[in-house]
Design an enzyme around this catalytic site. Sequence first.
Site, PDB file in Angstrom:
ATOM      1  N   SER A 280       5.897  10.447   5.240  1.00  0.00           N
ATOM      2  CA  SER A 280       7.218  10.227   5.653  1.00  0.00           C
ATOM      3  C   SER A 280       8.275   9.831   4.509  1.00  0.00           C
ATOM      4  CB  SER A 280       7.218   8.998   6.411  1.00  0.00           C
ATOM      5  OG  SER A 280       6.215   9.119   7.592  1.00  0.00           O
TER       6      SER A 280
HETATM    7  N1  SAH Z   1       1.361   7.792   7.638  1.00  0.00           N
HETATM    8  C1  SAH Z   1       1.135   8.921   6.816  1.00  0.00           C
HETATM    9  C2  SAH Z   1       1.805  10.122   7.328  1.00  0.00           C
HETATM   10  C3  SAH Z   1       1.639  10.304   8.689  1.00  0.00           C
HETATM   11  S1  SAH Z   1       1.926  12.002   9.263  1.00  0.00           S
HETATM   12  C4  SAH Z   1       1.417   8.666   5.305  1.00  0.00           C
HETATM   13  O1  SAH Z   1       1.879   7.514   4.783  1.00  0.00           O
HETATM   14  O2  SAH Z   1       1.244   9.706   4.510  1.00  0.00           O
HETATM   15  C5  SAH Z   1       0.907  11.776  10.742  1.00  0.00           C
HETATM   16  C6  SAH Z   1      -0.771  11.747  10.470  1.00  0.00           C
HETATM   17  O3  SAH Z   1      -1.228  11.482  11.693  1.00  0.00           O
HETATM   18  C7  SAH Z   1      -1.062  13.261  10.090  1.00  0.00           C
HETATM   19  O4  SAH Z   1      -1.973  13.173   9.006  1.00  0.00           O
HETATM   20  C8  SAH Z   1      -1.934  13.557  11.272  1.00  0.00           C
HETATM   21  O5  SAH Z   1      -3.190  14.318  10.947  1.00  0.00           O
HETATM   22  C9  SAH Z   1      -2.272  12.152  11.961  1.00  0.00           C
HETATM   23  N2  SAH Z   1      -2.596  12.243  13.218  1.00  0.00           N
HETATM   24  C10 SAH Z   1      -1.918  13.062  14.383  1.00  0.00           C
HETATM   25  N3  SAH Z   1      -2.641  12.754  15.549  1.00  0.00           N
HETATM   26  C11 SAH Z   1      -3.564  11.778  15.434  1.00  0.00           C
HETATM   27  C12 SAH Z   1      -4.598  11.056  16.012  1.00  0.00           C
HETATM   28  N4  SAH Z   1      -4.526  11.303  17.383  1.00  0.00           N
HETATM   29  N5  SAH Z   1      -5.425  10.382  15.338  1.00  0.00           N
HETATM   30  C13 SAH Z   1      -5.514  10.012  14.373  1.00  0.00           C
HETATM   31  N6  SAH Z   1      -4.594  10.634  13.297  1.00  0.00           N
HETATM   32  C14 SAH Z   1      -3.671  11.371  13.975  1.00  0.00           C
END
Ligand code: SAH
Length: 236
Positions: free
Chosen positions: A87
């Site tokens: 993000s």
């Molecule tokens: N917080 C992260 C960015 C998040 S992007 C950072 O600091 O880099 C969103 C992330 O959520 C992605 O890596 C995606 O693979 C994950 N994601 C999406 N759905 C999910 C789920 N149901 N359970 C766990 N992770 C999930």
Amino acid sequence: MILTRYRIIALAALVALSAIPVHGAGAGYKALRERMVKRQIEDRGVKNPAVLEAMKEVPRHLFVPERYRSEAYEDHPLPIGLGQTISQPYIVAFMTELLQLKPGDRVFELGTGSGYQAAVASRVAGEVFTVEIYRELAASAEARLAGHGYSNVTVREGDGYFGWEEKAPFDAIIVTAAADHIPPPLLEQLRPGGRLVIPLGGPFSVQQLVMVNKDLKGRISERGVMLVRFVPLLGH
Ligand code: SAH
């Protein structure tokens, strides 16, 4: 005389600017990070000193793919592979501030991604438990966090929709993927008095960042705080 003084100041400013390498040593990145915190985060109203300190300290360039290092302190999200993103720095700071974390707090994160948000939260709270659905991302975030000394972050591969029951209850929960509803298991795993932040809305539009409070009697209240754009929640 005055002209000369201005020239010296201008020259000093030039030297100072050229001393901030885009690629290169840690000291250059530290200066970029301080500038990022001042211009992108403090100037937009984030005030919590512990959050600002964490944003100044966590080396964001080590959480992005090597080819994006030169952009690590810029004002936008970046790709981290598998269609996912780290993000925008301001959003990380803003969401961390919303959680009102205190030393000792237990935090759950849905969506580890690069591990950056977990690293920032771990500098303000006591312990962070984070779940990532993609095995590759979970593995690389886990190695990165351990390698840089974030020993109070625990990463697990799985579907974060269901939270992490064995580690619950949590003082704060942060969801970093867009959902169309608040996963009920997360509400159950939130401690009375706890805070949860989640982007709610369709996957291909802007979403409302929603702040959820559970009061001491277990009653839930919600308020929208900002429009955001997150990658969609997968799984479930
Ligand atoms: N917080 C992260 C960015 C998040 S992007 C950072 O600091 O880099 C969103 C992330 O959520 C992605 O890596 C995606 O693979 C994950 N994601 C999406 N759905 C999910 C789920 N149901 N359970 C766990 N992770 C999930």
